[in-house]
Structure formats: structure tokens, C-alpha cells
Design a protein around this motif. Structure first.
Motif, short mmCIF file in Angstrom:
data_model
loop_
_atom_site.label_atom_id
_atom_site.label_comp_id
_atom_site.label_asym_id
_atom_site.label_seq_id
_atom_site.Cartn_x
_atom_site.Cartn_y
_atom_site.Cartn_z
N ASN A 1 0.83 -1.21 0.00
CA ASN A 1 0.00 0.00 0.00
C ASN A 1 0.86 1.25 0.00
O ASN A 1 0.56 2.23 -0.70
N ALA A 2 1.93 1.25 0.81
CA ALA A 2 2.82 2.41 0.88
C ALA A 2 3.47 2.66 -0.48
O ALA A 2 3.60 3.81 -0.92
N ILE A 3 3.88 1.58 -1.15
CA ILE A 3 4.51 1.72 -2.47
C ILE A 3 3.49 2.26 -3.47
O ILE A 3 3.80 3.15 -4.27
N LYS A 4 2.26 1.72 -3.44
CA LYS A 4 1.21 2.20 -4.35
C LYS A 4 0.93 3.68 -4.13
O LYS A 4 0.81 4.46 -5.08
N ASP A 5 0.83 4.08 -2.84
CA ASP A 5 0.56 5.49 -2.53
C ASP A 5 1.69 6.39 -3.01
O ASP A 5 1.44 7.46 -3.58
N ALA A 6 2.93 5.96 -2.80
CA ALA A 6 4.08 6.75 -3.24
C ALA A 6 4.11 6.86 -4.76
O ALA A 6 4.37 7.94 -5.31
N ALA A 7 3.84 5.76 -5.44
CA ALA A 7 3.83 5.77 -6.91
C ALA A 7 2.71 6.67 -7.43
O ALA A 7 2.92 7.46 -8.36
N ARG A 8 1.53 6.55 -6.81
CA ARG A 8 0.39 7.38 -7.24
C ARG A 8 0.72 8.86 -7.06
O ARG A 8 0.46 9.68 -7.93
N LEU A 9 1.33 9.20 -5.92
CA LEU A 9 1.70 10.59 -5.65
C LEU A 9 2.73 11.09 -6.66
O LEU A 9 2.61 12.20 -7.19
N ALA A 10 3.73 10.26 -6.97
CA ALA A 10 4.75 10.65 -7.95
C ALA A 10 4.12 10.86 -9.33
O ALA A 10 4.46 11.83 -10.03
N ILE A 11 3.20 9.98 -9.71
CA ILE A 11 2.52 10.12 -11.01
C ILE A 11 1.69 11.39 -11.04
O ILE A 11 1.71 12.15 -12.02
N GLU A 12 0.96 11.66 -9.95
CA GLU A 12 0.13 12.87 -9.90
C GLU A 12 0.99 14.13 -9.97
O GLU A 12 0.64 15.07 -10.67
N GLU A 13 2.11 14.13 -9.24
CA GLU A 13 3.00 15.29 -9.27
C GLU A 13 3.58 15.50 -10.67
O GLU A 13 3.63 16.61 -11.17
N GLN A 14 4.01 14.42 -11.30
CA GLN A 14 4.60 14.51 -12.64
C GLN A 14 3.55 14.96 -13.65
O GLN A 14 3.82 15.79 -14.50
N THR A 15 2.35 14.39 -13.54
CA THR A 15 1.27 14.75 -14.46
C THR A 15 0.89 16.22 -14.29
O THR A 15 0.65 16.92 -15.27
N GLU A 16 0.86 16.69 -13.05
CA GLU A 16 0.52 18.09 -12.78
C GLU A 16 1.54 19.01 -13.44
O GLU A 16 1.17 20.03 -14.03
N SER A 17 2.82 18.64 -13.38
CA SER A 17 3.85 19.49 -13.99
C SER A 17 3.77 19.47 -15.52
O SER A 17 4.24 20.39 -16.18
N LEU A 18 3.19 18.41 -16.08
CA LEU A 18 3.06 18.29 -17.53
C LEU A 18 1.68 18.68 -18.04
O LEU A 18 1.39 18.56 -19.23
N LYS A 19 0.82 19.13 -17.15
CA LYS A 19 -0.58 19.39 -17.48
C LYS A 19 -0.73 20.33 -18.69
O LYS A 19 -1.49 20.04 -19.61
N GLU A 20 0.00 21.42 -18.69
CA GLU A 20 -0.14 22.39 -19.78
C GLU A 20 0.35 21.80 -21.10
O GLU A 20 -0.27 21.99 -22.14
#
Length: 137
Positions: free
Chosen positions: A72-91
Motif C-alpha cells: 500500500n505504501a509503495i502504491k501510494d508513493a507511486a500514485r503521488l509521484a505520477i500525480e506530481e509529474q502529471t501536474e507538472s506536464l498538465k499544460e
């Protein structure tokens, strides 16, 4: 009858009481904290379901609590990393999709159209109700 009263400040009594409670708990745990080790080992090796809740079934997909918690901790960390990366690439993603939508034979436009048509004409969305009412003369 007048009896003498002895008043001891709380800040003197509290540490003594706390020390006695700590000693009693340590004594109850057995030598060198054996009870605590056994409790921790039991919790970490408890079989749990996909929600982390203890399971009474010996289902092969059930994991130990520690395996579930780490996963669960790994999934949460991966999800957070994906969300952060996606947010930076949003535009950039937004601009790419906008440019693709302007193209005549864009694969994205085809996928969107296919998806919309598939949803509109999906048999589960095409349910009709027919009510027949007989009139008597």
C-alpha cells in the motif's frame, strides 16, 4: 476531632505514579519484552484481505499485514509521484491534445469519436420500456 493533613504537590507524586505504572507494564510483558515481540510478530503476520482487514479465510490472495502495508505504501508513493509529474506536464498535455483535435485524421479524435459512439450505442444504455395498456369498451 482535628486530624493532621499532609499535602504533597502533584508534580512530586505524578512521576512516582508514572514510574510504578511503567514498571508494572514492563513486568507484565515478561522478561526482555517477550510479550511485546510476540504481539508485534502476530500483528505483522496476520493474514489480511485487499483492504488490510484481518481475514478468517486462507485464500491464496490474502497477504500478511506487513506485505499489505508495504504494498500500500509503495502504491501510494507511486500514485503521488505520477500525480506530481502529471501536474507538472498538465499544460503540455493540454496543448498536445488541442493540436491533435485540430488535425483531420488524428488518432485521438478517432478514439474520442469511437468512445462516444460506443457509449451512445452500448446495448446496456439502450434500454427501452414499453407499456401496453388494454382499454375496455
Amino acid at each position: 476531632m482535628n486530624q493532621p493533613t499532609l499535602s504533597i504537590p502533584k508534580d512530586i507524586i505524578e512521576p512516582i505514579v508514572q514510574a510504578n505504572i511503567t514498571a508494572a507494564i514492563a513486568g507484565a510483558m515478561g522478561p526482555s519484552g517477550e510479550v511485546m515481540r510476540a504481539a508485534i510478530a502476530s500483528i505483522l503476520s496476520t493474514k489480511v484481505d485487499s483492504d488490510g482487514k484481518p481475514s478468517n479465510y486462507s485464500h491464496s490472495s490474502h497477504k500478511t499485514w506487513i506485505d499489505w502495508a508495504i504494498g500500500n505504501a509503495i502504491k501510494d508513493a507511486a500514485r503521488l509521484a505520477i500525480e506530481e509529474q502529471t501536474e507538472s506536464l498538465k499544460e503540455s498535455i493540454k496543448q498536445y491534445i488541442a493540436s491533435e483535435l485540430k488535425k483531420k485524421n488524428s488518432p485521438i479524435v478517432k478514439q474520442i469519436a469511437d468512445g462516444m459512439l460506443g457509449a451512445v450505442f452500448d446495448p446496456s444504455n439502450l434500454r427501452y420500456r414499453l407499456t401496453v395498456q388494454a382499454e375496455s369498451n
